[in-house]
Design a protein around this motif. Structure first.
Motif, PDB file in Angstrom:
ATOM      1  N   TRP A 170     -29.732 -17.043   7.424  1.00 35.58           N
ATOM      2  CA  TRP A 170     -30.852 -17.073   7.492  1.00 35.58           C
ATOM      3  C   TRP A 170     -30.866 -18.851   7.578  1.00 35.58           C
ATOM      4  O   TRP A 170     -31.765 -19.499   8.343  1.00 35.58           O
ATOM      5  CB  TRP A 170     -31.695 -16.705   6.514  1.00 35.58           C
ATOM      6  N   LEU A 171     -30.354 -19.543   6.896  1.00 36.11           N
ATOM      7  CA  LEU A 171     -30.172 -20.827   6.568  1.00 36.11           C
ATOM      8  C   LEU A 171     -29.672 -21.692   7.807  1.00 36.11           C
ATOM      9  O   LEU A 171     -30.249 -22.387   8.443  1.00 36.11           O
ATOM     10  CB  LEU A 171     -29.355 -21.575   5.399  1.00 36.11           C
ATOM     11  N   GLU A 172     -28.592 -20.970   8.626  1.00 40.76           N
ATOM     12  CA  GLU A 172     -28.073 -21.447   9.703  1.00 40.76           C
ATOM     13  C   GLU A 172     -29.017 -21.483  10.828  1.00 40.76           C
ATOM     14  O   GLU A 172     -29.338 -22.318  11.763  1.00 40.76           O
ATOM     15  CB  GLU A 172     -26.527 -20.985  10.126  1.00 40.76           C
ATOM     16  N   GLN A 173     -29.600 -20.174  10.996  1.00 43.33           N
ATOM     17  CA  GLN A 173     -30.784 -19.780  11.892  1.00 43.33           C
ATOM     18  C   GLN A 173     -31.868 -20.914  11.879  1.00 43.33           C
ATOM     19  O   GLN A 173     -32.323 -21.439  13.013  1.00 43.33           O
ATOM     20  CB  GLN A 173     -31.275 -18.591  11.872  1.00 43.33           C
ATOM     21  N   ARG A 174     -32.249 -21.037  10.648  1.00 43.23           N
ATOM     22  CA  ARG A 174     -33.448 -22.065  10.332  1.00 43.23           C
ATOM     23  C   ARG A 174     -33.224 -23.452  10.680  1.00 43.23           C
ATOM     24  O   ARG A 174     -33.688 -24.181  11.458  1.00 43.23           O
ATOM     25  CB  ARG A 174     -33.758 -22.155   8.957  1.00 43.23           C
ATOM     26  N   ARG A 232     -32.319  -7.421 -12.045  1.00 41.05           N
ATOM     27  CA  ARG A 232     -32.237  -8.751 -11.353  1.00 41.05           C
ATOM     28  C   ARG A 232     -32.029  -8.453 -10.031  1.00 41.05           C
ATOM     29  O   ARG A 232     -32.110  -7.453  -9.347  1.00 41.05           O
ATOM     30  CB  ARG A 232     -30.686  -9.123 -11.732  1.00 41.05           C
ATOM     31  N   VAL A 233     -32.175  -9.892  -9.368  1.00 43.18           N
ATOM     32  CA  VAL A 233     -32.456  -9.798  -8.012  1.00 43.18           C
ATOM     33  C   VAL A 233     -31.204 -10.715  -7.162  1.00 43.18           C
ATOM     34  O   VAL A 233     -31.016 -11.739  -7.998  1.00 43.18           O
ATOM     35  CB  VAL A 233     -33.591 -10.116  -7.183  1.00 43.18           C
ATOM     36  N   TYR A 234     -30.481 -10.172  -6.081  1.00 46.66           N
ATOM     37  CA  TYR A 234     -29.553 -11.180  -5.625  1.00 46.66           C
ATOM     38  C   TYR A 234     -29.700 -11.317  -4.132  1.00 46.66           C
ATOM     39  O   TYR A 234     -30.439 -10.301  -3.453  1.00 46.66           O
ATOM     40  CB  TYR A 234     -28.333 -10.411  -5.887  1.00 46.66           C
ATOM     41  N   TRP A 235     -29.260 -12.365  -3.469  1.00 49.38           N
ATOM     42  CA  TRP A 235     -29.067 -12.447  -2.102  1.00 49.38           C
ATOM     43  C   TRP A 235     -27.660 -12.120  -1.963  1.00 49.38           C
ATOM     44  O   TRP A 235     -26.716 -12.750  -2.345  1.00 49.38           O
ATOM     45  CB  TRP A 235     -29.517 -13.759  -1.754  1.00 49.38           C
ATOM     46  N   HIS A 236     -27.424 -11.467  -0.735  1.00 52.97           N
ATOM     47  CA  HIS A 236     -26.060 -11.375  -0.185  1.00 52.97           C
ATOM     48  C   HIS A 236     -25.691 -12.799   0.446  1.00 52.97           C
ATOM     49  O   HIS A 236     -26.635 -13.258   1.271  1.00 52.97           O
ATOM     50  CB  HIS A 236     -25.899 -10.283   0.948  1.00 52.97           C
ATOM     51  N   PRO A 237     -24.641 -13.386   0.156  1.00 53.47           N
ATOM     52  CA  PRO A 237     -24.260 -14.835   0.584  1.00 53.47           C
ATOM     53  C   PRO A 237     -24.389 -14.788   2.250  1.00 53.47           C
ATOM     54  O   PRO A 237     -24.783 -15.668   3.129  1.00 53.47           O
ATOM     55  CB  PRO A 237     -22.790 -15.279   0.125  1.00 53.47           C
ATOM     56  N   GLY A 238     -24.078 -13.823   2.983  1.00 55.64           N
ATOM     57  CA  GLY A 238     -23.950 -13.860   4.469  1.00 55.64           C
ATOM     58  C   GLY A 238     -25.372 -13.808   4.965  1.00 55.64           C
ATOM     59  O   GLY A 238     -25.772 -14.358   5.897  1.00 55.64           O
ATOM     60  N   VAL A 239     -26.236 -13.101   4.254  1.00 53.74           N
ATOM     61  CA  VAL A 239     -27.858 -13.095   4.611  1.00 53.74           C
ATOM     62  C   VAL A 239     -28.270 -14.244   4.509  1.00 53.74           C
ATOM     63  O   VAL A 239     -29.008 -14.766   5.355  1.00 53.74           O
ATOM     64  CB  VAL A 239     -28.515 -11.979   3.800  1.00 53.74           C
ATOM     65  N   PHE A 240     -28.181 -14.883   3.322  1.00 48.06           N
ATOM     66  CA  PHE A 240     -28.851 -16.184   2.842  1.00 48.06           C
ATOM     67  C   PHE A 240     -28.294 -17.419   4.011  1.00 48.06           C
ATOM     68  O   PHE A 240     -29.162 -17.965   4.621  1.00 48.06           O
ATOM     69  CB  PHE A 240     -28.589 -16.483   1.585  1.00 48.06           C
ATOM     70  N   PHE A 241     -27.019 -17.443   4.015  1.00 48.01           N
ATOM     71  CA  PHE A 241     -26.399 -18.386   4.738  1.00 48.01           C
ATOM     72  C   PHE A 241     -26.705 -18.278   6.382  1.00 48.01           C
ATOM     73  O   PHE A 241     -26.711 -19.269   7.267  1.00 48.01           O
ATOM     74  CB  PHE A 241     -24.868 -18.781   4.418  1.00 48.01           C
ATOM     75  N   ASP A 299     -44.058 -15.168   0.935  1.00 49.07           N
ATOM     76  CA  ASP A 299     -44.755 -15.384   2.304  1.00 49.07           C
ATOM     77  C   ASP A 299     -44.007 -15.065   3.478  1.00 49.07           C
ATOM     78  O   ASP A 299     -44.364 -15.379   4.642  1.00 49.07           O
ATOM     79  CB  ASP A 299     -45.352 -16.734   2.616  1.00 49.07           C
ATOM     80  N   GLY A 300     -42.678 -14.608   3.187  1.00 46.17           N
ATOM     81  CA  GLY A 300     -41.882 -14.119   4.447  1.00 46.17           C
ATOM     82  C   GLY A 300     -40.903 -15.554   4.847  1.00 46.17           C
ATOM     83  O   GLY A 300     -40.286 -15.116   5.712  1.00 46.17           O
ATOM     84  N   THR A 301     -41.057 -16.519   4.329  1.00 44.69           N
ATOM     85  CA  THR A 301     -40.228 -17.732   4.589  1.00 44.69           C
ATOM     86  C   THR A 301     -38.726 -17.568   4.626  1.00 44.69           C
ATOM     87  O   THR A 301     -37.824 -17.722   5.505  1.00 44.69           O
ATOM     88  CB  THR A 301     -40.702 -18.885   4.158  1.00 44.69           C
ATOM     89  N   LEU A 302     -38.506 -16.875   3.514  1.00 46.40           N
ATOM     90  CA  LEU A 302     -37.013 -16.594   3.212  1.00 46.40           C
ATOM     91  C   LEU A 302     -36.735 -15.122   2.836  1.00 46.40           C
ATOM     92  O   LEU A 302     -37.631 -14.233   2.564  1.00 46.40           O
ATOM     93  CB  LEU A 302     -36.890 -17.119   1.560  1.00 46.40           C
ATOM     94  N   PRO A 303     -35.573 -14.720   3.446  1.00 46.62           N
ATOM     95  CA  PRO A 303     -35.215 -13.205   3.197  1.00 46.62           C
ATOM     96  C   PRO A 303     -35.545 -12.512   1.707  1.00 46.62           C
ATOM     97  O   PRO A 303     -35.115 -13.511   0.747  1.00 46.62           O
ATOM     98  CB  PRO A 303     -33.949 -12.899   3.846  1.00 46.62           C
TER      99      PRO A 303
END
Length: 112
Positions: free
Chosen positions: A55-59, A44-53, A32-36
């Protein structure tokens, strides 16, 4: 230099642990677009730590600013709502909304 210690991509389970939710919730939030969206490497799927954190900081910053501006409690869900469709299939839309509100409340509590 130990590259494994310098950079470790995040899995769905890692993200779920950080946010305190289930893996299925992570999938729903991506859909639903809430999370990148993660990047696929093979099957397999992975998030880059910089992208995830990032996003979390912005939220955290955006949510804390909007919570301070709002000061109104969310409307309670009436106890008479049906939680499953009459055919016993997918949950009724009100149940999905309740689950999303619960997940959002958990995320807000974690962030705030």
């Amino acid at each position: 230099m130990n590259f494994a210690a310098a950079f470790k991509p995040l899995t769905k389970d890692d993200i779920a642990d950080v946010l305190g939710v289930s893996g299925r919730t992570i999938e729903n939030w991506v859909n639903d677009g809430t999370l990148p969206a993660p990047k696929r490497l093979g099957n397999r799927v992975y998030w880059h730590p910089g992208v995830f954190f990032g996003w979390l900081e912005q939220r955290l910053v955006d949510d804390s600013a909007s919570v301070e501006a709002q000061s109104v409690a969310p409307e309670p869900v009436p106890a008479t709502r049906r939680t499953a469709s009459p055919r016993g299939g997918k949950p009724a839309k009100t149940e999905v909304e309740r689950l999303r509100a619960r997940d959002h409340a958990k995320l807000s509590a974690l962030m705030g």
